[in-house]
Design a protein around this motif. Structure first.
Motif, PDB file in Angstrom:
ATOM      1  N   UNK A  90       0.827  -1.196   0.000  1.00  0.00           N
ATOM      2  CA  UNK A  90       0.000   0.000   0.000  1.00  0.00           C
ATOM      3  C   UNK A  90       0.862   1.247   0.000  1.00  0.00           C
ATOM      4  N   UNK A  91       1.938   1.181   0.770  1.00  0.00           N
ATOM      5  CA  UNK A  91       2.837   2.331   0.834  1.00  0.00           C
ATOM      6  C   UNK A  91       3.398   2.650  -0.541  1.00  0.00           C
ATOM      7  N   UNK A  92       3.797   1.604  -1.259  1.00  0.00           N
ATOM      8  CA  UNK A  92       4.344   1.817  -2.596  1.00  0.00           C
ATOM      9  C   UNK A  92       3.303   2.451  -3.510  1.00  0.00           C
ATOM     10  N   UNK A  93       2.074   1.936  -3.395  1.00  0.00           N
ATOM     11  CA  UNK A  93       0.992   2.489  -4.224  1.00  0.00           C
ATOM     12  C   UNK A  93       0.793   3.964  -3.919  1.00  0.00           C
ATOM     13  N   UNK A  94       0.802   4.274  -2.628  1.00  0.00           N
ATOM     14  CA  UNK A  94       0.600   5.673  -2.245  1.00  0.00           C
ATOM     15  C   UNK A  94       1.737   6.549  -2.739  1.00  0.00           C
ATOM     16  N   UNK A  95       2.939   6.000  -2.756  1.00  0.00           N
ATOM     17  CA  UNK A  95       4.055   6.793  -3.273  1.00  0.00           C
ATOM     18  C   UNK A  95       3.864   7.086  -4.752  1.00  0.00           C
ATOM     19  N   UNK A  96       3.424   6.066  -5.485  1.00  0.00           N
ATOM     20  CA  UNK A  96       3.195   6.268  -6.918  1.00  0.00           C
ATOM     21  C   UNK A  96       2.088   7.293  -7.126  1.00  0.00           C
ATOM     22  N   UNK A  97       1.018   7.164  -6.350  1.00  0.00           N
ATOM     23  CA  UNK A  97      -0.097   8.113  -6.469  1.00  0.00           C
ATOM     24  C   UNK A  97       0.384   9.524  -6.151  1.00  0.00           C
ATOM     25  N   UNK A  98       1.196   9.647  -5.100  1.00  0.00           N
ATOM     26  CA  UNK A  98       1.706  10.974  -4.737  1.00  0.00           C
ATOM     27  C   UNK A  98       2.582  11.536  -5.837  1.00  0.00           C
ATOM     28  N   UNK A  99       3.364  10.673  -6.469  1.00  0.00           N
ATOM     29  CA  UNK A  99       4.221  11.143  -7.554  1.00  0.00           C
ATOM     30  C   UNK A  99       3.370  11.612  -8.730  1.00  0.00           C
ATOM     31  N   UNK A 100       2.343  10.832  -9.063  1.00  0.00           N
ATOM     32  CA  UNK A 100       1.429  11.228 -10.138  1.00  0.00           C
ATOM     33  C   UNK A 100       0.756  12.550  -9.795  1.00  0.00           C
ATOM     34  N   UNK A 101       0.332  12.677  -8.544  1.00  0.00           N
ATOM     35  CA  UNK A 101      -0.318  13.916  -8.117  1.00  0.00           C
ATOM     36  C   UNK A 101       0.639  15.086  -8.224  1.00  0.00           C
ATOM     37  N   UNK A 102       1.879  14.850  -7.880  1.00  0.00           N
ATOM     38  CA  UNK A 102       2.875  15.906  -7.978  1.00  0.00           C
ATOM     39  C   UNK A 102       3.025  16.355  -9.419  1.00  0.00           C
ATOM     40  N   UNK A 103       3.149  15.397 -10.323  1.00  0.00           N
ATOM     41  CA  UNK A 103       3.301  15.744 -11.734  1.00  0.00           C
ATOM     42  C   UNK A 103       2.042  16.405 -12.275  1.00  0.00           C
ATOM     43  N   UNK A 104       0.893  15.863 -11.917  1.00  0.00           N
ATOM     44  CA  UNK A 104      -0.367  16.414 -12.437  1.00  0.00           C
ATOM     45  C   UNK A 104      -0.599  17.829 -11.916  1.00  0.00           C
TER      46      UNK A 104
END
Lengths: 251, 198
Positions: free
Chosen positions: A219-233
Protein backbone atom coordinates in the motif's frame (compact mmCIF):
# COMPACT_ATOMS: atom_id res chain seq x y z
CA UNK A 1 14.53 40.75 -56.57
CA UNK A 2 12.46 38.76 -58.99
CA UNK A 3 9.38 36.78 -58.17
CA UNK A 4 8.55 34.11 -60.65
CA UNK A 5 5.20 33.02 -59.43
CA UNK A 6 2.89 33.14 -56.50
CA UNK A 7 3.72 31.52 -53.25
CA UNK A 8 2.61 32.15 -49.74
CA UNK A 9 5.31 34.66 -49.09
CA UNK A 10 4.19 36.80 -51.98
CA UNK A 11 0.61 36.90 -50.82
CA UNK A 12 1.52 37.69 -47.25
CA UNK A 13 3.94 40.36 -48.31
CA UNK A 14 1.41 42.03 -50.58
CA UNK A 15 -1.24 41.81 -47.91
CA UNK A 16 1.11 43.39 -45.37
CA UNK A 17 2.03 46.06 -47.89
CA UNK A 18 -1.62 46.87 -48.31
CA UNK A 19 -1.88 47.41 -44.56
CA UNK A 20 1.21 49.58 -44.42
CA UNK A 21 2.98 47.02 -42.27
CA UNK A 22 6.20 46.82 -44.30
CA UNK A 23 9.19 49.00 -43.57
CA UNK A 24 10.33 51.55 -46.17
CA UNK A 25 12.85 49.26 -47.81
CA UNK A 26 10.42 46.36 -48.15
CA UNK A 27 7.62 48.61 -49.40
CA UNK A 28 9.87 50.05 -52.04
CA UNK A 29 10.82 46.56 -53.17
CA UNK A 30 7.16 45.61 -53.49
CA UNK A 31 6.34 48.72 -55.51
CA UNK A 32 9.19 48.08 -57.90
CA UNK A 33 8.02 44.54 -58.38
CA UNK A 34 4.40 45.49 -58.91
CA UNK A 35 5.44 47.86 -61.67
CA UNK A 36 6.47 44.90 -63.78
CA UNK A 37 4.50 41.87 -62.56
CA UNK A 38 0.95 41.49 -63.84
CA UNK A 39 0.25 38.46 -61.75
CA UNK A 40 1.11 40.15 -58.49
CA UNK A 41 -0.68 43.32 -59.55
CA UNK A 42 -3.85 41.31 -60.07
CA UNK A 43 -3.40 39.68 -56.70
CA UNK A 44 -2.89 43.09 -55.15
CA UNK A 45 -6.18 44.27 -56.67
CA UNK A 46 -7.99 41.28 -55.26
CA UNK A 47 -6.64 41.94 -51.79
CA UNK A 48 -7.60 45.59 -52.05
CA UNK A 49 -11.11 44.65 -53.13
CA UNK A 50 -11.71 42.40 -50.17
CA UNK A 51 -10.26 44.93 -47.79
CA UNK A 52 -12.51 47.63 -49.22
CA UNK A 53 -15.61 45.48 -48.98
CA UNK A 54 -14.91 44.59 -45.39
CA UNK A 55 -14.26 48.15 -44.34
CA UNK A 56 -17.43 49.18 -46.15
CA UNK A 57 -19.47 46.93 -43.92
CA UNK A 58 -21.63 49.23 -41.87
CA UNK A 59 -20.91 49.69 -38.21
CA UNK A 60 -23.86 48.20 -36.40
CA UNK A 61 -25.57 50.00 -33.58
CA UNK A 62 -25.69 47.92 -30.40
CA UNK A 63 -29.26 46.83 -29.69
CA UNK A 64 -29.08 48.20 -26.17
CA UNK A 65 -26.73 49.63 -23.57
CA UNK A 66 -24.39 47.17 -21.92
CA UNK A 67 -23.73 49.30 -18.88
CA UNK A 68 -23.65 47.22 -15.70
CA UNK A 69 -26.35 47.89 -13.15
CA UNK A 70 -25.73 48.87 -9.52
CA UNK A 71 -26.04 45.25 -8.42
CA UNK A 72 -22.54 44.77 -9.84
CA UNK A 73 -21.08 47.37 -7.52
CA UNK A 74 -20.50 44.75 -4.84
CA UNK A 75 -18.53 42.43 -7.05
CA UNK A 76 -15.03 43.96 -7.17
CA UNK A 77 -14.37 42.23 -3.88
CA UNK A 78 -14.16 39.01 -5.86
CA UNK A 79 -11.00 39.91 -7.77
CA UNK A 80 -9.34 40.31 -4.40
CA UNK A 81 -10.24 36.72 -3.71
CA UNK A 82 -8.75 35.55 -6.97
CA UNK A 83 -5.05 35.99 -6.16
CA UNK A 84 -5.30 33.99 -2.93
CA UNK A 85 -6.98 31.26 -4.90
CA UNK A 86 -4.15 31.16 -7.38
CA UNK A 87 -1.69 31.20 -4.53
CA UNK A 88 -3.44 28.31 -2.82
CA UNK A 89 -3.67 26.36 -6.03
CA UNK A 90 0.04 26.84 -6.59
CA UNK A 91 0.63 25.25 -3.22
CA UNK A 92 -0.76 21.96 -4.54
CA UNK A 93 2.49 20.83 -6.19
CA UNK A 94 4.42 21.79 -3.05
CA UNK A 95 1.99 19.86 -0.90
CA UNK A 96 2.14 16.86 -3.22
CA UNK A 97 5.93 16.99 -3.11
CA UNK A 98 5.88 17.11 0.68
CA UNK A 99 3.55 14.15 0.81
CA UNK A 100 5.69 12.20 -1.61
CA UNK A 101 8.84 12.92 0.37
CA UNK A 102 7.06 11.97 3.58
CA UNK A 103 6.00 8.66 2.11
CA UNK A 104 9.51 7.96 0.86
CA UNK A 105 10.94 8.74 4.29
CA UNK A 106 8.44 6.39 5.86
CA UNK A 107 9.58 3.78 3.39
CA UNK A 108 13.22 4.41 4.28
CA UNK A 109 12.34 4.29 7.95
CA UNK A 110 10.52 1.06 7.27
CA UNK A 111 13.57 -0.68 5.82
CA UNK A 112 16.02 0.71 8.35
CA UNK A 113 14.09 -0.67 11.30
CA UNK A 114 13.38 -4.30 11.84
CA UNK A 115 11.27 -3.52 14.83
CA UNK A 116 7.88 -5.14 14.65
CA UNK A 117 6.38 -2.27 16.56
CA UNK A 118 7.46 0.22 13.91
CA UNK A 119 6.15 -2.02 11.16
CA UNK A 120 2.83 -2.27 12.91
CA UNK A 121 2.61 1.51 13.21
CA UNK A 122 3.39 1.93 9.55
CA UNK A 123 0.87 -0.72 8.60
CA UNK A 124 -1.76 0.93 10.73
CA UNK A 125 -1.12 4.33 9.19
CA UNK A 126 -1.02 2.95 5.66
CA UNK A 127 -4.25 1.17 6.25
CA UNK A 128 -5.93 4.33 7.57
CA UNK A 129 -4.74 6.21 4.54
CA UNK A 130 -6.10 3.52 2.33
CA UNK A 131 -9.45 3.67 4.10
CA UNK A 132 -9.51 7.45 3.86
CA UNK A 133 -8.40 7.36 0.25
CA UNK A 134 -11.15 4.85 -0.53
CA UNK A 135 -13.75 7.15 1.02
CA UNK A 136 -12.36 10.07 -0.87
CA UNK A 137 -12.36 8.13 -4.13
CA UNK A 138 -16.03 7.37 -3.55
CA UNK A 139 -16.72 11.03 -2.87
CA UNK A 140 -14.60 12.07 -5.82
CA UNK A 141 -16.35 9.68 -8.16
CA UNK A 142 -19.66 11.31 -7.32
CA UNK A 143 -18.40 14.76 -8.24
CA UNK A 144 -17.29 16.13 -11.56
CA UNK A 145 -13.67 16.69 -10.58
CA UNK A 146 -11.05 16.02 -13.27
CA UNK A 147 -9.20 12.76 -12.71
CA UNK A 148 -5.93 14.47 -11.84
CA UNK A 149 -7.57 16.29 -8.99
CA UNK A 150 -8.95 12.99 -7.69
CA UNK A 151 -5.43 11.60 -7.59
CA UNK A 152 -4.29 14.75 -5.88
CA UNK A 153 -6.82 14.31 -3.14
CA UNK A 154 -5.78 10.78 -2.25
CA UNK A 155 -2.34 11.62 -1.01
CA UNK A 156 -3.33 14.98 0.36
CA UNK A 157 -5.85 13.25 2.53
CA UNK A 158 -3.27 10.68 3.47
CA UNK A 159 -0.86 13.52 4.06
CA UNK A 160 -3.12 14.72 6.83
CA UNK A 161 -1.98 11.71 8.77
CA UNK A 162 1.75 11.74 8.17
CA UNK A 163 2.77 15.17 6.88
CA UNK A 164 2.14 18.56 8.39
CA UNK A 165 -1.58 19.24 8.72
CA UNK A 166 -1.16 22.78 7.42
CA UNK A 167 -0.03 21.60 4.03
CA UNK A 168 -2.79 19.08 3.74
CA UNK A 169 -5.31 21.74 4.65
CA UNK A 170 -3.78 24.03 2.09
CA UNK A 171 -3.97 21.39 -0.60
CA UNK A 172 -7.42 20.39 0.52
CA UNK A 173 -8.49 23.99 0.34
CA UNK A 174 -6.88 24.22 -3.08
CA UNK A 175 -9.03 21.31 -4.15
CA UNK A 176 -12.04 22.92 -2.55
CA UNK A 177 -11.69 26.39 -4.00
CA UNK A 178 -10.66 25.04 -7.34
CA UNK A 179 -13.57 22.70 -7.62
CA UNK A 180 -16.24 24.17 -5.36
CA UNK A 181 -17.88 20.80 -4.96
CA UNK A 182 -19.23 19.99 -1.53
CA UNK A 183 -18.11 16.38 -1.83
CA UNK A 184 -14.53 17.47 -2.36
CA UNK A 185 -14.77 19.82 0.60
CA UNK A 186 -15.19 16.73 2.73
CA UNK A 187 -11.58 15.89 1.89
CA UNK A 188 -10.47 18.44 4.45
CA UNK A 189 -12.54 16.90 7.19
CA UNK A 190 -11.68 13.33 6.21
CA UNK A 191 -8.00 13.99 6.67
CA UNK A 192 -8.57 14.79 10.32
CA UNK A 193 -10.46 11.58 10.99
CA UNK A 194 -7.59 9.47 12.13
CA UNK A 195 -9.30 6.87 14.26
CA UNK A 196 -9.06 3.37 12.84
CA UNK A 197 -12.36 1.97 11.78
CA UNK A 198 -13.31 -1.06 13.81
CA UNK A 199 -14.89 -3.00 10.99
CA UNK A 200 -11.92 -2.76 8.67
CA UNK A 201 -8.76 -3.01 10.76
CA UNK A 202 -8.71 -6.61 11.86
CA UNK A 203 -9.20 -7.83 8.31
CA UNK A 204 -6.51 -5.78 6.60
CA UNK A 205 -3.78 -5.65 9.23
CA UNK A 206 -2.25 -9.12 8.78
CA UNK A 207 -2.05 -8.67 5.00
CA UNK A 208 -0.43 -5.28 5.37
CA UNK A 209 2.26 -6.64 7.65
CA UNK A 210 3.25 -9.30 5.19
CA UNK A 211 3.35 -7.01 2.22
CA UNK A 212 5.40 -4.43 4.07
CA UNK A 213 8.06 -7.04 4.86
CA UNK A 214 8.60 -8.02 1.27
CA UNK A 215 9.45 -6.16 -1.90
CA UNK A 216 5.94 -6.49 -3.38
CA UNK A 217 3.54 -3.69 -4.32
CA UNK A 218 2.55 -2.63 -0.83
CA UNK A 219 0.00 0.00 0.00
CA UNK A 220 2.84 2.33 0.83
CA UNK A 221 4.34 1.82 -2.60
CA UNK A 222 0.99 2.49 -4.22
CA UNK A 223 0.60 5.67 -2.25
CA UNK A 224 4.06 6.79 -3.27
CA UNK A 225 3.20 6.27 -6.92
CA UNK A 226 -0.10 8.11 -6.47
CA UNK A 227 1.71 10.97 -4.74
CA UNK A 228 4.22 11.14 -7.55
CA UNK A 229 1.43 11.23 -10.14
CA UNK A 230 -0.32 13.92 -8.12
CA UNK A 231 2.88 15.91 -7.98
CA UNK A 232 3.30 15.74 -11.73
CA UNK A 233 -0.37 16.41 -12.44
CA UNK A 234 -0.65 19.36 -10.09
CA UNK A 235 2.63 20.74 -11.41
CA UNK A 236 1.24 20.50 -14.92
CA UNK A 237 -2.03 22.18 -13.95
CA UNK A 238 -0.29 25.02 -12.22
CA UNK A 239 2.64 25.65 -14.50
CA UNK A 240 1.94 24.31 -17.95
CA UNK A 241 -1.81 24.42 -18.40
CA UNK A 242 -2.26 28.18 -17.89
CA UNK A 243 -0.39 28.65 -21.14
CA UNK A 244 -3.19 26.93 -22.98
CA UNK A 245 -6.10 28.49 -21.24
CA UNK A 246 -7.73 31.48 -22.66
CA UNK A 247 -6.18 34.78 -21.88
CA UNK A 248 -9.36 36.66 -21.14
CA UNK A 249 -8.74 37.00 -17.48
CA UNK A 250 -5.01 37.20 -17.58
CA UNK A 251 -2.81 40.21 -18.35
CA UNK B 1 -15.78 66.95 -17.24
CA UNK B 2 -12.80 68.73 -15.83
CA UNK B 3 -11.30 70.85 -18.62
CA UNK B 4 -7.89 70.49 -17.06
CA UNK B 5 -7.88 66.70 -17.13
CA UNK B 6 -4.69 65.31 -18.62
CA UNK B 7 -4.64 63.01 -21.59
CA UNK B 8 -3.92 60.07 -19.31
CA UNK B 9 -7.15 58.17 -18.82
CA UNK B 10 -7.60 57.39 -15.16
CA UNK B 11 -10.82 55.47 -15.65
CA UNK B 12 -9.14 52.05 -15.94
CA UNK B 13 -7.31 52.52 -12.66
CA UNK B 14 -10.44 53.87 -10.98
CA UNK B 15 -12.35 50.88 -12.30
CA UNK B 16 -9.71 48.57 -10.87
CA UNK B 17 -10.29 50.16 -7.50
CA UNK B 18 -13.95 49.23 -7.72
CA UNK B 19 -15.41 52.36 -9.30
CA UNK B 20 -18.31 50.94 -11.29
CA UNK B 21 -19.26 54.27 -12.83
CA UNK B 22 -15.75 54.67 -14.25
CA UNK B 23 -16.02 51.18 -15.67
CA UNK B 24 -19.42 51.96 -17.17
CA UNK B 25 -17.99 55.01 -18.94
CA UNK B 26 -15.54 52.66 -20.59
CA UNK B 27 -18.41 50.31 -21.44
CA UNK B 28 -20.28 53.10 -23.21
CA UNK B 29 -17.16 54.06 -25.09
CA UNK B 30 -16.35 50.54 -26.27
CA UNK B 31 -19.67 48.75 -26.57
CA UNK B 32 -20.15 49.47 -30.26
CA UNK B 33 -16.70 48.15 -31.03
CA UNK B 34 -17.22 45.02 -28.95
CA UNK B 35 -20.71 44.39 -30.31
CA UNK B 36 -19.51 44.65 -33.90
CA UNK B 37 -16.64 42.28 -33.24
CA UNK B 38 -19.03 39.76 -31.71
CA UNK B 39 -21.53 40.12 -34.51
CA UNK B 40 -18.94 39.66 -37.25
CA UNK B 41 -17.52 36.65 -35.41
CA UNK B 42 -20.78 34.92 -34.56
CA UNK B 43 -23.06 35.95 -37.39
CA UNK B 44 -26.16 36.19 -35.19
CA UNK B 45 -27.57 39.28 -33.53
CA UNK B 46 -28.76 37.52 -30.38
CA UNK B 47 -25.50 35.65 -29.90
CA UNK B 48 -23.59 38.87 -30.43
CA UNK B 49 -25.68 40.62 -27.81
CA UNK B 50 -25.17 37.78 -25.33
CA UNK B 51 -21.43 37.65 -25.90
CA UNK B 52 -21.09 41.40 -25.59
CA UNK B 53 -22.90 41.32 -22.27
CA UNK B 54 -20.78 38.40 -21.11
CA UNK B 55 -17.60 40.20 -22.14
CA UNK B 56 -18.32 43.28 -20.08
CA UNK B 57 -19.42 41.28 -17.07
CA UNK B 58 -16.30 39.12 -17.28
CA UNK B 59 -14.20 42.25 -17.68
CA UNK B 60 -15.68 43.79 -14.54
CA UNK B 61 -15.20 40.62 -12.54
CA UNK B 62 -11.59 40.30 -13.69
CA UNK B 63 -10.84 44.02 -13.60
CA UNK B 64 -7.82 43.28 -11.42
CA UNK B 65 -6.11 41.71 -14.43
CA UNK B 66 -6.21 45.02 -16.31
CA UNK B 67 -2.83 46.39 -15.33
CA UNK B 68 -0.66 48.64 -17.49
CA UNK B 69 -2.66 47.69 -20.55
CA UNK B 70 -5.06 49.88 -22.45
CA UNK B 71 -8.71 49.08 -22.04
CA UNK B 72 -9.45 48.61 -25.73
CA UNK B 73 -7.19 45.65 -26.56
CA UNK B 74 -7.96 44.13 -23.18
CA UNK B 75 -11.74 44.15 -23.64
CA UNK B 76 -11.40 43.02 -27.26
CA UNK B 77 -9.33 40.06 -26.15
CA UNK B 78 -11.96 39.07 -23.63
CA UNK B 79 -14.68 39.39 -26.27
CA UNK B 80 -12.71 37.51 -28.94
CA UNK B 81 -12.02 34.66 -26.52
CA UNK B 82 -15.67 34.43 -25.57
CA UNK B 83 -16.64 34.32 -29.24
CA UNK B 84 -14.08 31.61 -29.85
CA UNK B 85 -15.50 29.58 -26.96
CA UNK B 86 -19.03 30.06 -28.27
CA UNK B 87 -17.99 28.92 -31.74
CA UNK B 88 -16.39 25.81 -30.28
CA UNK B 89 -19.54 25.09 -28.31
CA UNK B 90 -21.51 25.29 -31.53
CA UNK B 91 -19.24 22.79 -33.19
CA UNK B 92 -19.71 20.31 -30.36
CA UNK B 93 -23.47 20.58 -30.35
CA UNK B 94 -25.20 18.70 -33.16
CA UNK B 95 -26.30 21.43 -35.46
CA UNK B 96 -29.80 21.52 -36.78
CA UNK B 97 -30.50 22.66 -40.28
CA UNK B 98 -31.73 25.87 -38.74
CA UNK B 99 -28.36 26.41 -37.09
CA UNK B 100 -26.63 25.83 -40.39
CA UNK B 101 -28.93 28.26 -42.13
CA UNK B 102 -28.37 30.81 -39.42
CA UNK B 103 -24.64 30.51 -39.64
CA UNK B 104 -24.46 30.40 -43.37
CA UNK B 105 -26.04 33.72 -44.08
CA UNK B 106 -27.80 35.92 -41.64
CA UNK B 107 -29.43 39.18 -42.54
CA UNK B 108 -28.05 41.96 -40.48
CA UNK B 109 -30.01 43.09 -37.46
CA UNK B 110 -33.13 45.02 -38.45
CA UNK B 111 -32.13 48.06 -36.44
CA UNK B 112 -29.03 48.45 -38.59
CA UNK B 113 -28.40 52.14 -39.05
CA UNK B 114 -28.25 52.65 -42.82
CA UNK B 115 -25.42 54.87 -43.85
CA UNK B 116 -26.69 57.06 -46.70
CA UNK B 117 -23.18 57.31 -48.11
CA UNK B 118 -22.72 53.57 -48.12
CA UNK B 119 -23.65 52.92 -51.73
CA UNK B 120 -20.89 50.47 -52.46
CA UNK B 121 -22.42 47.48 -50.78
CA UNK B 122 -25.94 46.31 -51.40
CA UNK B 123 -27.75 44.66 -48.56
CA UNK B 124 -27.43 41.37 -50.41
CA UNK B 125 -23.69 41.76 -50.71
CA UNK B 126 -23.39 42.58 -47.05
CA UNK B 127 -25.21 39.36 -46.23
CA UNK B 128 -23.02 37.39 -48.58
CA UNK B 129 -19.90 38.93 -47.12
CA UNK B 130 -20.99 38.05 -43.61
CA UNK B 131 -21.83 34.53 -44.76
CA UNK B 132 -18.41 34.27 -46.36
CA UNK B 133 -16.81 35.42 -43.12
CA UNK B 134 -18.58 32.61 -41.32
CA UNK B 135 -16.85 30.12 -43.60
CA UNK B 136 -13.40 31.20 -42.51
CA UNK B 137 -11.59 29.29 -39.78
CA UNK B 138 -12.07 31.11 -36.50
CA UNK B 139 -8.47 32.36 -36.30
CA UNK B 140 -8.56 33.86 -39.76
CA UNK B 141 -11.97 35.38 -39.18
CA UNK B 142 -10.78 37.02 -35.95
CA UNK B 143 -7.68 38.45 -37.61
CA UNK B 144 -9.55 39.73 -40.66
CA UNK B 145 -12.37 41.29 -38.65
CA UNK B 146 -9.94 43.01 -36.28
CA UNK B 147 -7.85 44.32 -39.17
CA UNK B 148 -10.32 45.12 -41.93
CA UNK B 149 -13.52 45.78 -40.01
CA UNK B 150 -12.21 47.22 -36.75
CA UNK B 151 -9.05 48.82 -38.10
CA UNK B 152 -6.53 47.51 -35.60
CA UNK B 153 -2.90 47.28 -36.67
CA UNK B 154 -0.88 44.06 -36.76
CA UNK B 155 0.88 44.72 -33.46
CA UNK B 156 -2.37 45.29 -31.61
CA UNK B 157 -3.86 42.17 -33.17
CA UNK B 158 -0.81 40.08 -32.32
CA UNK B 159 -0.94 41.22 -28.70
CA UNK B 160 -4.65 40.65 -28.54
CA UNK B 161 -4.53 37.17 -30.07
CA UNK B 162 -1.37 36.33 -28.15
CA UNK B 163 0.53 35.31 -31.23
CA UNK B 164 3.36 36.52 -33.45
CA UNK B 165 3.28 39.23 -36.08
CA UNK B 166 4.08 36.62 -38.72
CA UNK B 167 1.07 34.55 -37.73
CA UNK B 168 -1.18 37.60 -37.84
CA UNK B 169 0.13 38.53 -41.27
CA UNK B 170 -0.48 35.02 -42.52
CA UNK B 171 -3.99 34.75 -41.10
CA UNK B 172 -5.06 38.06 -42.58
CA UNK B 173 -3.64 37.26 -46.01
CA UNK B 174 -5.16 33.81 -46.13
CA UNK B 175 -8.47 35.04 -44.77
CA UNK B 176 -8.76 37.74 -47.37
CA UNK B 177 -7.91 35.40 -50.22
CA UNK B 178 -10.36 32.81 -49.02
CA UNK B 179 -13.11 35.43 -48.82
CA UNK B 180 -12.32 36.50 -52.33
CA UNK B 181 -12.49 32.92 -53.50
CA UNK B 182 -15.87 32.38 -51.81
CA UNK B 183 -17.33 35.57 -53.22
CA UNK B 184 -16.09 34.78 -56.71
CA UNK B 185 -18.53 31.90 -56.86
CA UNK B 186 -21.36 34.41 -57.28
CA UNK B 187 -19.74 37.28 -59.12
CA UNK B 188 -23.03 38.86 -60.15
CA UNK B 189 -23.45 39.94 -56.55
CA UNK B 190 -20.34 42.02 -56.61
CA UNK B 191 -20.55 45.70 -57.52
CA UNK B 192 -19.00 46.60 -60.84
CA UNK B 193 -15.64 47.62 -59.52
CA UNK B 194 -15.30 44.38 -57.58
CA UNK B 195 -16.14 42.01 -60.38
CA UNK B 196 -13.33 39.76 -61.56
CA UNK B 197 -11.97 40.48 -64.98
CA UNK B 198 -13.10 38.07 -67.65
Amino acid sequence: MGWFGRNEHDEERLSAYLDGELDARQAESVERHLASCHSCTALMDELRDVHAMLSDLPELEPPRSFVLGPEYAQEPSRPAAAPPRRFTFAMAPAAALAVFVALVLVDVGNFSTSNDGALETVALRAMEREADADDLQAAGAASMAPPAMDAAEGPTTAGGVGAAPAEADGAGEAARTNDEEPSIANAGTLSTAEEPRPGIDPVIEPTQRESDDGAGLSTLRILQIVALVALLASGFYVFALPRFTRGGSQP
Amino acid sequence: MNPHVTSVDDRPSRARQGDLSAFNELVIEHQTLVYNLCYRMLGQAQAAEDSTQEAFVAAWRNIASLRGENFRPWILRIAANLCRDELRRRVRRPSSSLDCALEAGVPEPPDDDPDPEDTALTSELRDRLQAALMQLPENQRTAVVLCDVEGLDYTEIATLMRTSLGTVKSRIARGRLKLREILRREPELLPGRFRPEP
